[in-house]
Design a protein around this motif. Structure first.
Motif, PDB file in Angstrom:
ATOM      1  N   SER A 238       0.832  -1.207   0.000  1.00 15.57           N
ATOM      2  CA  SER A 238       0.000   0.000   0.000  1.00 15.57           C
ATOM      3  C   SER A 238       0.868   1.258   0.000  1.00 15.57           C
ATOM      4  CB  SER A 238      -0.947   0.002   1.206  1.00 15.57           C
ATOM      5  OG  SER A 238      -0.232   0.116   2.426  1.00 15.57           O
ATOM      6  N   VAL A 239       2.003   1.211   0.691  1.00 20.00           N
ATOM      7  CA  VAL A 239       2.938   2.339   0.718  1.00 20.00           C
ATOM      8  C   VAL A 239       3.546   2.554  -0.667  1.00 20.00           C
ATOM      9  CG1 VAL A 239       5.157   3.133   1.639  1.00 20.00           C
ATOM     10  CG2 VAL A 239       3.461   2.109   3.168  1.00 20.00           C
ATOM     11  N   VAL A 240       3.946   1.460  -1.308  1.00 16.22           N
ATOM     12  CA  VAL A 240       4.562   1.544  -2.639  1.00 16.22           C
ATOM     13  C   VAL A 240       3.587   2.124  -3.655  1.00 16.22           C
ATOM     14  CG1 VAL A 240       5.373   0.141  -4.578  1.00 16.22           C
ATOM     15  CG2 VAL A 240       6.223  -0.312  -2.267  1.00 16.22           C
ATOM     16  N   VAL A 241       2.357   1.639  -3.650  1.00 18.40           N
ATOM     17  CA  VAL A 241       1.362   2.123  -4.615  1.00 18.40           C
ATOM     18  C   VAL A 241       1.064   3.597  -4.381  1.00 18.40           C
ATOM     19  CG1 VAL A 241      -1.010   1.879  -5.443  1.00 18.40           C
ATOM     20  CG2 VAL A 241       0.360  -0.160  -4.954  1.00 18.40           C
ATOM     21  N   ALA A 242       0.915   3.990  -3.129  1.00 21.06           N
ATOM     22  CA  ALA A 242       0.653   5.396  -2.815  1.00 21.06           C
ATOM     23  C   ALA A 242       1.805   6.278  -3.304  1.00 21.06           C
ATOM     24  CB  ALA A 242       0.441   5.569  -1.316  1.00 21.06           C
ATOM     25  N   PHE A 243       3.049   5.831  -3.117  1.00 18.74           N
ATOM     26  CA  PHE A 243       4.208   6.591  -3.573  1.00 18.74           C
ATOM     27  C   PHE A 243       4.214   6.712  -5.093  1.00 18.74           C
ATOM     28  CE2 PHE A 243       8.593   6.642  -5.167  1.00 18.74           C
ATOM     29  CZ  PHE A 243       9.046   7.827  -4.608  1.00 18.74           C
ATOM     30  N   ARG A 244       3.966   5.608  -5.782  1.00 19.20           N
ATOM     31  CA  ARG A 244       3.960   5.651  -7.249  1.00 19.20           C
ATOM     32  C   ARG A 244       2.865   6.573  -7.787  1.00 19.20           C
ATOM     33  NH1 ARG A 244       4.904  -0.686  -8.948  1.00 19.20           N
ATOM     34  NH2 ARG A 244       7.175  -0.737  -8.622  1.00 19.20           N
ATOM     35  N   GLU A 245       1.701   6.537  -7.162  1.00 21.41           N
ATOM     36  CA  GLU A 245       0.626   7.412  -7.616  1.00 21.41           C
ATOM     37  C   GLU A 245       0.958   8.875  -7.350  1.00 21.41           C
ATOM     38  OE1 GLU A 245      -2.186   6.419  -9.460  1.00 21.41           O
ATOM     39  OE2 GLU A 245      -0.720   4.794  -9.548  1.00 21.41           O
ATOM     40  N   LEU A 246       1.653   9.129  -6.260  1.00 27.63           N
ATOM     41  CA  LEU A 246       2.118  10.490  -5.978  1.00 27.63           C
ATOM     42  C   LEU A 246       3.068  10.950  -7.078  1.00 27.63           C
ATOM     43  CD1 LEU A 246       2.285  12.866  -3.891  1.00 27.63           C
ATOM     44  CD2 LEU A 246       4.271  11.692  -2.940  1.00 27.63           C
ATOM     45  N   CYS A 247       4.007  10.088  -7.460  1.00 31.79           N
ATOM     46  CA  CYS A 247       4.954  10.418  -8.528  1.00 31.79           C
ATOM     47  C   CYS A 247       4.238  10.617  -9.855  1.00 31.79           C
ATOM     48  CB  CYS A 247       6.003   9.323  -8.668  1.00 31.79           C
ATOM     49  SG  CYS A 247       7.108   9.184  -7.246  1.00 31.79           S
ATOM     50  N   ASN A 248       3.207   9.825 -10.095  1.00 28.49           N
ATOM     51  CA  ASN A 248       2.465   9.924 -11.346  1.00 28.49           C
ATOM     52  C   ASN A 248       1.765  11.273 -11.489  1.00 28.49           C
ATOM     53  OD1 ASN A 248       1.522   8.250 -13.769  1.00 28.49           O
ATOM     54  ND2 ASN A 248      -0.421   9.012 -12.968  1.00 28.49           N
ATOM     55  N   GLN A 249       1.533  11.927 -10.347  1.00 23.92           N
ATOM     56  CA  GLN A 249       0.922  13.258 -10.368  1.00 23.92           C
ATOM     57  C   GLN A 249       1.933  14.355 -10.659  1.00 23.92           C
ATOM     58  OE1 GLN A 249      -0.925  13.509  -6.497  1.00 23.92           O
ATOM     59  NE2 GLN A 249      -2.183  11.696  -6.857  1.00 23.92           N
ATOM     60  N   GLY A 250       3.207  13.954 -10.855  1.00 23.51           N
ATOM     61  CA  GLY A 250       4.234  14.925 -11.213  1.00 23.51           C
ATOM     62  C   GLY A 250       4.972  15.527 -10.046  1.00 23.51           C
ATOM     63  N   ILE A 251       4.817  14.947  -8.850  1.00 28.77           N
ATOM     64  CA  ILE A 251       5.530  15.458  -7.681  1.00 28.77           C
ATOM     65  C   ILE A 251       7.021  15.135  -7.814  1.00 28.77           C
ATOM     66  CG2 ILE A 251       5.722  15.359  -5.172  1.00 28.77           C
ATOM     67  CD1 ILE A 251       3.110  16.573  -6.203  1.00 28.77           C
ATOM     68  N   ASP A 252       7.871  16.111  -7.557  1.00 30.84           N
ATOM     69  CA  ASP A 252       9.311  15.903  -7.658  1.00 30.84           C
ATOM     70  C   ASP A 252       9.822  15.061  -6.487  1.00 30.84           C
ATOM     71  OD1 ASP A 252       9.609  17.332  -9.984  1.00 30.84           O
ATOM     72  OD2 ASP A 252       9.963  19.238  -8.963  1.00 30.84           O
ATOM     73  N   VAL A 253      10.594  14.049  -6.819  1.00 28.88           N
ATOM     74  CA  VAL A 253      11.257  13.231  -5.800  1.00 28.88           C
ATOM     75  C   VAL A 253      12.687  12.987  -6.275  1.00 28.88           C
ATOM     76  CG1 VAL A 253       9.186  12.070  -4.935  1.00 28.88           C
ATOM     77  CG2 VAL A 253      10.385  11.125  -6.910  1.00 28.88           C
ATOM     78  N   THR A 254      13.560  12.679  -5.346  1.00 28.21           N
ATOM     79  CA  THR A 254      14.952  12.420  -5.706  1.00 28.21           C
ATOM     80  C   THR A 254      15.094  10.989  -6.205  1.00 28.21           C
ATOM     81  OG1 THR A 254      15.621  11.596  -3.527  1.00 28.21           O
ATOM     82  CG2 THR A 254      15.678  13.999  -3.881  1.00 28.21           C
TER      83      THR A 254
END
Length: 431
Positions: A238-254
């Motif tokens: 659930s943590v992994v999916v939430a992170f990927r969906e956050l990234c899919n929204q264009g949020i910058d991550v390192t």
């Protein structure tokens, strides 16, 4: 060094320089073509940027990789069918030509340990392995490429120092093939990276869509019925999916943040496929038996949704049928209706054969007829508490919901029983 590699018939060595020259001309179009594909294969911007920055320069200096990339691009565009002025028949011929050239060129490099362990060689083998599994669906070729890839990785001392996207494709392909064959993964589980600072995790967590915090919550309410090791795996998923969906929204991550969460994803996937293949050594609860199959289905389609149905899904739909048809469905609908709604809907979604799809559809309508009104918002709320992503699933699942709604009034009133076990002929009927 000599690895057992497949060969391609009809290869003309004298024609190879001409083919490679033409391929280099086409490579100029590669960024545009890859732009249609890579964001769907690697939806996290930092990962697909790493792919483009690594692979395209390597393709200029390694003809085998160049042909492999052009081949998988042609075949994937053929599958997607949304590219204008694209001829599927010519794409298939082009794919076969590039594949043949790539295999013969890579065979030469496998004669030298130094050449065999170069990044460009491993990228080529991973690309060949990827489209044999996802596009060509040639089980024998997949097995040969997987063995060769494992030998190359072992020869260089493991995955350390390789790009994250390469590790993703290699390990996910291994896990998908293991799920197909109901066997253990070939590669060992990857070691976990050091956790980012708490401030980093808090920053990421604060930006997660509230609806994504519901992922897997239904399972946590029945965790007493689940294997303790799987409870943590489902939490991590659930943590992994939430992170990927956050990234899919264009949020910058390192890139390190990506590598941390993608390593966690690979570890979860390894646990899921290992658990799937070892069920005969345990006595799972009914709920755990359903989750044992349906969660890997979610993960595999979520990881590479671009390719849709595949030989992996063909195997998984059989496994899902085996689990659901073995249940006492009358009692199960009373005990865990939400989980059955979720499982049967995924069964409908991944089934290619009509008689198999009908079995999941009719059983879903029959079992839920007194439990749900099959309004989409109500059904969607159930799905969002399990493993479901609106962005990928909503259109298809809303359509399935409407099919069930129309079928429910007729459930149990003498409708013909859908026929055929997945993979069976017409003489083998579902009971």
């Amino acid at each position: 060094m000599s690895l057992s590699w497949i060969t391609s018939e009809g290869y003309d060595e004298q024609e190879q320089p001409k083919k490679t020259d033409k391929a280099l001309v086409r490579l100029g179009r590669m960024p545009d073509l890859q732009a249609k594909i890579i964001p769907e294969v690697f939806p996290i911007p930092a990962v697909n940027q790493a792919w483009n920055q690594t692979v395209i320069p390597q393709a200029f200096i390694e003809p085998a990789l160049l042909h492999a990339l052009l081949g998988i691009t042609s075949s994937t565009l053929k599958l997607k069918k949304h590219v204008k002025s694209f001829d599927p028949s010519s794409a298939f011929a082009e794919f076969q030509s590039h594949k043949m050239a790539s295999i013969n060129l890579i065979n030469r490099k496998l004669q030298s340990v130094l050449d065999a362990t170069q990044l460009s060689t491993i990228l080529t083998v991973v690309t060949l392995f990827g489209y044999e599994l996802a596009v060509d669906e040639d089980s024998d070729a997949v097995q040969v490429h997987l063995k060769g890839l494992r030998d190359l990785i072992n020869l260089r001392g493991g995955f350390d120092g390789l790009p994250v996207f390469l590790i993703q494709v290699a390990l996910f392909g291994d896990l998908g093939f293991a799920a197909t064959r109901r066997s253990l993964p070939s590669f060992p589980i990857v070691p976990m990276k050091a956790k980012p600072p708490k401030t980093t995790l808090d920053r990421i967590s604060a930006r997660i869509d509230p609806s994504l915090r519901l992922l897997g919550m239904e399972l946590m309410e029945v965790k007493e019925s689940l294997d303790p090791g799987m409870v943590q795996a489902y939490r991590d998923l659930s943590v992994v999916v939430a992170f990927r969906e956050l990234c899919n929204q264009g949020i910058d991550v390192t890139l390190y943040e990506v590598e941390y969460f993608e390593t966690l994803a690979l570890r979860v996937q390894h646990q899921l496929i290992t658990f799937l293949s070892t069920h005969l050594s345990r006595k799972d609860s009914d709920i755990q038996s359903v989750c044992r199959v349906i969660i890997p289905i979610f993960v595999i389609r979520y990881q590479f949704n671009i390719y849709g149905p595949s030989m992996i899904m063909d195997s998984m739909v059989i496994q899902l049928y085996e689990v659901l048809s073995s249940l006492d469905l009358g009692q199960s609908w009373k005990s865990f209706p939400s989980i059955l709604v979720w499982a049967f809907m995924f069964g409908v979604w991944i089934s290619k054969e009509k008689h198999v799809r009908d079995w999941f559809l009719f059983k879903l309508a029959e079992g839920s007829s007194c439990l749900l009104r099959w309004q989409w918002n109500e059904t969607r709320d159930i799905l969002k508490r399990l493993f479901y992503v609106d962005r990928l699933h909503r259109t298809d699942f809303e359509s399935i919901c409407e099919e069930v709604r129309l079928l429910v009034p007729h459930a149990g009133h003498g409708q013909p029983e859908p026929s055929g076990k997945p993979g069976a002929d017409s003489t083998d009927r579902c009971e």
